[in-house]
Design a protein around this motif. Structure first.
Motif, PDB file in Angstrom:
ATOM      1  N   LEU A  40       0.833  -1.202   0.000  1.00  2.00           N
ATOM      2  CA  LEU A  40       0.000   0.000   0.000  1.00  2.00           C
ATOM      3  C   LEU A  40       0.868   1.253   0.000  1.00  2.00           C
ATOM      4  N   ALA A  41       1.924   1.258   0.819  1.00  2.00           N
ATOM      5  CA  ALA A  41       2.835   2.401   0.841  1.00  2.00           C
ATOM      6  C   ALA A  41       3.499   2.599  -0.519  1.00  2.00           C
ATOM      7  N   TYR A  42       3.893   1.491  -1.155  1.00  3.68           N
ATOM      8  CA  TYR A  42       4.495   1.559  -2.488  1.00  3.68           C
ATOM      9  C   TYR A  42       3.505   2.151  -3.494  1.00  3.68           C
ATOM     10  N   ALA A  43       2.270   1.685  -3.439  1.00  3.54           N
ATOM     11  CA  ALA A  43       1.253   2.176  -4.377  1.00  3.54           C
ATOM     12  C   ALA A  43       0.962   3.658  -4.149  1.00  3.54           C
ATOM     13  N   ARG A  44       0.878   4.066  -2.907  1.00  3.79           N
ATOM     14  CA  ARG A  44       0.597   5.491  -2.630  1.00  3.79           C
ATOM     15  C   ARG A  44       1.779   6.361  -3.043  1.00  3.79           C
ATOM     16  N   SER A  45       2.976   5.860  -2.856  1.00  5.99           N
ATOM     17  CA  SER A  45       4.159   6.605  -3.271  1.00  5.99           C
ATOM     18  C   SER A  45       4.196   6.744  -4.788  1.00  5.99           C
ATOM     19  N   ARG A  46       3.912   5.648  -5.490  1.00  5.24           N
ATOM     20  CA  ARG A  46       3.881   5.705  -6.954  1.00  5.24           C
ATOM     21  C   ARG A  46       2.775   6.643  -7.436  1.00  5.24           C
ATOM     22  N   GLU A  47       1.646   6.622  -6.728  1.00  3.28           N
ATOM     23  CA  GLU A  47       0.549   7.521  -7.092  1.00  3.28           C
ATOM     24  C   GLU A  47       0.961   8.977  -6.908  1.00  3.28           C
ATOM     25  N   ALA A  48       1.627   9.268  -5.801  1.00  5.05           N
ATOM     26  CA  ALA A  48       2.061  10.645  -5.547  1.00  5.05           C
ATOM     27  C   ALA A  48       3.075  11.087  -6.591  1.00  5.05           C
ATOM     28  N   LEU A  49       3.994  10.201  -6.956  1.00  2.00           N
ATOM     29  CA  LEU A  49       4.965  10.547  -7.997  1.00  2.00           C
ATOM     30  C   LEU A  49       4.275  10.770  -9.341  1.00  2.00           C
ATOM     31  N   ALA A  50       3.315   9.933  -9.675  1.00  3.48           N
ATOM     32  CA  ALA A  50       2.591  10.087 -10.939  1.00  3.48           C
ATOM     33  C   ALA A  50       1.768  11.365 -10.930  1.00  3.48           C
ATOM     34  N   THR A  51       1.167  11.701  -9.819  1.00  2.88           N
ATOM     35  CA  THR A  51       0.381  12.938  -9.721  1.00  2.88           C
ATOM     36  C   THR A  51       1.289  14.152  -9.860  1.00  2.88           C
ATOM     37  N   ALA A  52       2.463  14.103  -9.222  1.00  2.14           N
ATOM     38  CA  ALA A  52       3.406  15.223  -9.337  1.00  2.14           C
ATOM     39  C   ALA A  52       3.883  15.388 -10.779  1.00  2.14           C
ATOM     40  N   GLU A  53       4.150  14.281 -11.457  1.00  4.48           N
ATOM     41  CA  GLU A  53       4.575  14.356 -12.853  1.00  4.48           C
ATOM     42  C   GLU A  53       3.449  14.877 -13.751  1.00  4.48           C
ATOM     43  N   LEU A  54       2.216  14.444 -13.459  1.00  2.00           N
ATOM     44  CA  LEU A  54       1.064  14.933 -14.224  1.00  2.00           C
ATOM     45  C   LEU A  54       0.907  16.440 -14.047  1.00  2.00           C
ATOM     46  N   ASN A  55       1.017  16.903 -12.819  1.00  3.19           N
ATOM     47  CA  ASN A  55       0.888  18.344 -12.564  1.00  3.19           C
ATOM     48  C   ASN A  55       1.996  19.128 -13.264  1.00  3.19           C
TER      49      ASN A  55
END
Length: 164
Positions: free
Chosen positions: A131-146
């Motif tokens: 779950l921590a890995y998935a949330r971290s990947r999500e945060a990185l993907a969101t930052a890249e999208l922004n």
């Protein structure tokens, strides 16, 4: 049909063996069959005890203890390492902390001999680390999208300024 005992003739004599004698040979000394059941079909009463023994043996085998959860512990360690490599300390610190705590508790339970608790905790630690890995990947993907959206807006603004 009379039930007289007819002697079985020796093989050197050419005379045929009477039918009653052949039945006695076939039945191997048992009483003649008087119903529709064949002599080869056992009744439930005859197989009851072997069947009960087989059921008890399978129940005892299923209750045997499982092997130590070394695979689950290794999997949990790998999941925690994968989450740490994905910067989960920054993006999902609570989940990663929970996974680390559960992993250390699982290792303590394993050294204490409580394999069931160690298995449960290591599976839970692996789930929390994932779950921590998935949330971290999500945060990185969101930052890249922004970041990409900001670049697109910048290009649109430049394109509008360049047009007369």
């Amino acid at each position: 049909m009379s039930m007289q005992a007819t002697p079985i003739l020796a093989p050197s004599r050419p005379e045929p063996i009477p039918l009653q004698a052949r039945r006695r040979l076939y039945d191997n000394g048992r009483a003649p069959i008087t119903g529709t059941a064949s002599p080869m079909r056992p009744s439930f009463a005859q197989i009851r005890f072997p069947l009960l023994a087989a059921v008890l043996a399978s129940a005892l085998c299923s209750c045997a203890s499982l092997p130590p959860p070394t695979g689950e512990l290794a999997s949990a360690r790998q999941a925690v390492t994968r989450a740490e490599d994905a910067d989960a300390d920054q993006y999902a610190p609570q989940e990663l902390g929970t996974a680390r705590t559960e992993l250390s508790q699982a290792q303590a339970a394993m050294s204490g001999g409580d394999q069931d608790e160690a298995r449960r905790l290591s599976l839970s630690a692996a789930a929390d680390a994932d779950l921590a890995y998935a949330r971290s990947r999500e945060a990185l993907a969101t930052a890249e999208l922004n970041q990409r959206r900001a670049e697109v807006e910048e290009l649109r603004r430049r394109l509008q300024e360049a047009q007369p």
